[in-house]
Design a protein around this motif. Structure first.
Motif, PDB file in Angstrom:
ATOM      1  N   UNK A  86       0.855  -1.177   0.000  1.00  0.00           N
ATOM      2  CA  UNK A  86       0.000   0.000   0.000  1.00  0.00           C
ATOM      3  C   UNK A  86       0.890   1.226   0.000  1.00  0.00           C
ATOM      4  N   UNK A  89      -0.763   5.624   3.936  1.00  0.00           N
ATOM      5  CA  UNK A  89      -0.517   5.237   5.320  1.00  0.00           C
ATOM      6  C   UNK A  89      -1.800   4.889   6.074  1.00  0.00           C
ATOM      7  N   UNK A  91      -3.896   2.690   8.664  1.00  0.00           N
ATOM      8  CA  UNK A  91      -3.526   1.871   9.811  1.00  0.00           C
ATOM      9  C   UNK A  91      -3.892   0.425   9.493  1.00  0.00           C
ATOM     10  N   UNK A 135       4.514   0.641   7.109  1.00  0.00           N
ATOM     11  CA  UNK A 135       5.736   0.544   7.914  1.00  0.00           C
ATOM     12  C   UNK A 135       5.895  -0.821   8.570  1.00  0.00           C
TER      13      UNK A 135
END
Lengths: 261, 360
Positions: A86, A89, A91, A135
C-alpha cells in the motif's frame, strides 16, 4: 463447496495448467503443493476467478463462477495473496476494515469494527492495529492481510465459506506459520469453511492439510491424504529429492528430504 | 475456536472528534478567506459592507451601509471571482484525490495524466479556429463551444491514457503514467504550434490557458462550474469505500466484490468533466490536485471518506487565498494564478519526492 473441472491455461504457447480437476468441501483444508512453476498460483487464480481459463469450469456451491454477483461471491470467498503493498498510510485496522467492503459498501457500522478487531486478534495482529500498514514488516503485513481475509468471510451465519491462501506462510516466522494454519484449520472444523492453501513446506502441509494436491508442470501429479501423497517415490518423481517419511506413534507424518544422489 | 469470541475494545468510527473539529475549523477559515478575498483589492470593501450587500440581496433594506459602487464591484466582479476560485480549488483537489486513489500513487494529478493538457488543447483549438466554426453553430450555443471542446479534449486524453494503460481489462500504472507524459508532450506541442498561427488576441488567450487565472469569472461561469463540480463530487463520494479497496490492488479489490472497471470508468469520466470545464474557464492551474490531497492525507489519514471532502475544503481555501495574492501582490499588475500555485506547489512536490526517497 468448490469444484474445478478440466482446467487448462496456456500463455505464450506454454501450458501453465493442463486438464486439472479438483474439488474442496466445507470442513477441510486442501493444500496445493508442487515445485516452482508447477502452476499452483495460476490454479488458485483460476479458482478465485481472477482469470478465466482457456478451457474448463469452476463452480462454487454448484454455481459457475460467472453466475455469481461479485459482491455476493465476496461475502463467501476471500483471497489472501502473497504480498500486498500500500502506498498510503492506512492503519492496519483500516486495512482489515477494507475486508468488510462486501458487507458495507458505503458506511461502516460498529458491528463491522467489532469483526475487524476480532479478526485482528485471531490473526495475532491486535497489537498492530494502530500502526501504519506501509511501515510493518513483511510478516506483520501477512498477518494483517490474513486478518483482512478473515474479516471478509467472518463466520456469522450458517453459510459455507471459502478461504484461498496463496503461500500465506512465506513471510512468517515459525510461530506464526503454525498459528495461521491452525487458525485456518480451526475455521474448517468449527465454521463450515473450506480452506485452499498454496504451501511450500511439506511438513506444514502434512500437519495441517486434510488433503494434498500435488502439481507438476501444470498437471495433477497426485491427490489424496498427506500419507497417500507424501511418499518417497512421489517426492522423487515430482521434486527429484530423496525423502524419508515417518509416522510417529501419535499419527503425525514427518518428511525429511535431501538432494537426490 | 474460543479465539474468535473474545471481548472487544470499543469501536472507533471514521469521523473521530478531532476530524470533525478540523473540518469545522476549515469551514470557518474558508468563510473568513472568502470575505477577505472579496474585500481586498484595488478598492477595499470592508467586511461589514460585504455583509450588508449580501443582506440587501436577500431583501433586507441595508442600502445605507454601502455605496452603489461597492455593491456593483462586489456583485459583478469580486464575488463571482472568489466563488469561481472556491469551486476551482475544490474541483481540482477532489479530482486529484480520486486519481491518486485510482493510480494508487500519491504523485498522480490531473495535470500529470494529461487530462488538463488535453482539455487545454481542446480549448486552444476553439480559440484559434472558433471564428471559422462559430458560423456553423447556433448563436445561442456559441458560448458553449469552449467548455465542450475542453471537456472533449480532456475526455479524449483520459480515454487514451486509459486505453494505453490497460491490458486484458486490468490497468498497469506505469504505462498509464507514461501515456500521461506522452499526452502532455503532445498537448504542449499543439499549444505551441497554435501560438505560431495566432493573432495577438488569440495569443493572449492561449497564454491564459497555459498560466491559468480567475479573471474571466462571471455568474454564468460560476453556475456552470459549480454544477459540474458538485455532480462529480457526489459521484466520487459514493465511490469512497471502493477507492479504499482499490488501493490494495485491482485483483484484491475485485476479490472484495468491487466492480473495478465501473469504478475506474466513473472516475475517469468525472475527472474529464470537472477538469475539462474548469480548464475551459480558468486555464491550467497546476499542482492544486497534487498538493492538496497529500496535505489532507497527512492531516486526517488516507481514508477516502475523509480525504475527498477535506481535499475539497483545502483546495477551495488554497485557491481563494492564492488568487487574493495574485490580485494584490504586484498591484496594479496581476500575477497569473497558475504561476502562483506552481510557486507554492513545485517546492512542495520536491519535498514530497525527497520524503518518499528517504522512506523507501
Amino acid at each position: 463447496m468448490i469444484y474445478a473441472s478440466k482446467i487448462s491455461v496456456s500463455r505464450g504457447g506454454r501450458a501453465l495448467l493442463d486438464d486439472v480437476s479438483l474439488s474442496a468441501r466445507a470442513g477441510e483444508v486442501l493444500a496445493i503443493l508442487g515445485p516452482n512453476g508447477a502452476g499452483k498460483s495460476t490454479l488458485l487464480k483460476v479458482m478465485a476467478g481472477e482469470f478465466i481459463p482457456d478451457s474448463g469450469d469452476v463452480a462454487i456451491e454448484g454455481r459457475p463462477l460467472g453466475n455469481w454477483i461479485p459482491l455476493e461471491l465476496a461475502r463467501v470467498r476471500a483471497v489472501m495473496r502473497q504480498d500486498t503493498h500500500l502506498e498510503f498510510a492506512f492503519s492496519a485496522r483500516e486495512v482489515v476494515m477494507m475486508g468488510r467492503y462486501p458487507h458495507c459498501q458505503r458506511h461502516t457500522t460498529a458491528h463491522d469494527w467489532d469483526i475487524v478487531d476480532q479478526a485482528l486478534q485471531a490473526a495475532d495482529a491486535a497489537h498492530l492495529a494502530k500502526r501504519p500498514y506501509p511501515r510493518l514488516s513483511g510478516g506483520e503485513m501477512a498477518r494483517v492481510q490474513f486478518a483482512r481475509a478473515l474479516a471478509q468471510v467472518w463466520p456469522g451465519d450458517t453459510q459455507q465459506r471459502l478461504l484461498f491462501l496463496d503461500e500465506p506462510t512465506a513471510a512468517l516466522d515459525i510461530t506464526h506459520q503454525h498459528s495461521l494454519l491452525k487458525m485456518a484449520r480451526d475455521l474448517t472444523r468449527a465454521h463450515r469453511f473450506a480452506v485452499i492453501a498454496v504451501l511450500h513446506d511439506l511438513n506444514l502441509a502434512a500437519r495441517y492439510a486434510d488433503r494434498i494436491v500435488l502439481l507438476d508442470q501444470g498437471r495433477l501429479a497426485a491427490c489424496g491424504t498427506p500419507a497417500e501423497v507424501l511418499t518417497p517415490d512421489q517426492l522423487m518423481a515430482t521434486y527429484h529429492v530423496a525423502a524419508e517419511c515417518h509416522t510417529t506413534p501419535n499419527g503425525e507424518l514427518w518428511v525429511h528430504t535431501r538432494a537426490a544422489a | 475456536m474460543n479465539t474468535l469470541v473474545q471481548p472487544l475494545p470499543k469501536p472507533r468510527f471514521p469521523f473521530a472528534p478531532s476530524a470533525t473539529l478540523l473540518i469545522a475549523g476549515l469551514v470557518v477559515l474558508l468563510v473568513l478567506a472568502t470575505l477577505a478575498a472579496a474585500g481586498i483589492g484595488a478598492v477595499e470593501i470592508p467586511p461589514s459592507h460585504i455583509l450588508a450587500i449580501l443582506a440587501s440581496q436577500l431583501g433586507f433594506d441595508t442600502s445605507r451601509y454601502f455605496t452603489p459602487g461597492e455593491a456593483a464591484l462586489f456583485i459583478h466582479l469580486r464575488f463571482p471571482r472568489v466563488l469561481l476560485g472556491l469551486v476551482t480549488g475544490a474541483g481540482l483537489a477532489i479530482c486529484g484525490a480520486a486519481l491518486q486513489g485510482l493510480f494508487r500513487n500519491p504523485l498522480a494529478d490531473p495535470g500529470l495524466v494529461g487530462v488538463s493538457g488535453g482539455a487545454a488543447l481542446g480549448a486552444g483549438f476553439i480559440i484559434l479556429l472558433g471564428n471559422l466554426i462559430a458560423p456553423l453553430v447556433f448563436p445561442e450555443l456559441r458560448m458553449w463551444l469552449l467548455p465542450v471542446a475542453a471537456f472533449a479534449g480532456g475526455l479524449a486524453a483520459a480515454l487514451l491514457v486509459y486505453r494505453l494503460g490497460t491490458r486484458a481489462g486490468m490497468s498497469d500504472i506505469a504505462s498509464m503514467l507514461l501515456a500521461g507524459i506522452a499526452i502532455n508532450a503532445l498537448a504542449g506541442a499543439g499549444l505551441g504550434a497554435f501560438s505560431v498561427f495566432a493573432n495577438d488576441e488569440q495569443l493572449r488567450n492561449l497564454t491564459f490557458f497555459t498560466l491559468g487565472g480567475l479573471g474571466a469569472a462571471n455568474w454564468t461561469i460560476v453556475a456552470l462550474c459549480s454544477a459540474v463540480v458538485a455532480l462529480v463530487a457526489a459521484v466520487f463520494m459514493r465511490q469512497a469505500q471502493a477507492l479504499n479497496a482499490l488501493l490494495l490492488g485491482e485483483a484484491e479489490a475485485a476479490h472484495l466484490g468491487v466492480d473495478v472497471q465501473t469504478v475506474k470508468r466513473r472516475i475517469f469520466l468525472g475527472v474529464a468533466a470537472a477538469v475539462g470545464v474548469l480548464v475551459a474557464f480558468t486555464g491550467m492551474i497546476g499542482f492544486v490536485g497534487l498538493v492538496v490531497p497529500s496535505l489532507a492525507r497527512l492531516l486526517l489519514g488516507p481514508d477516502h471518506h475523509r480525504a475527498l471532502p477535506v481535499s475539497m475544503l483545502m483546495g477551495a481555501l488554497l485557491v481563494v487565498i492564492a488568487d487574493m495574492g495574485a490580485r494584490t501582490l504586484i498591484v496594479p499588475a496581476e500575477l497569473p494564478l497558475g504561476v502562483l500555485t506552481a510557486l507554492i506547489g513545485a517546492p512542495f512536490f520536491i519535498w514530497l519526492l525527497a520524503k518518499r526517497g528517504k522512506e523507501s
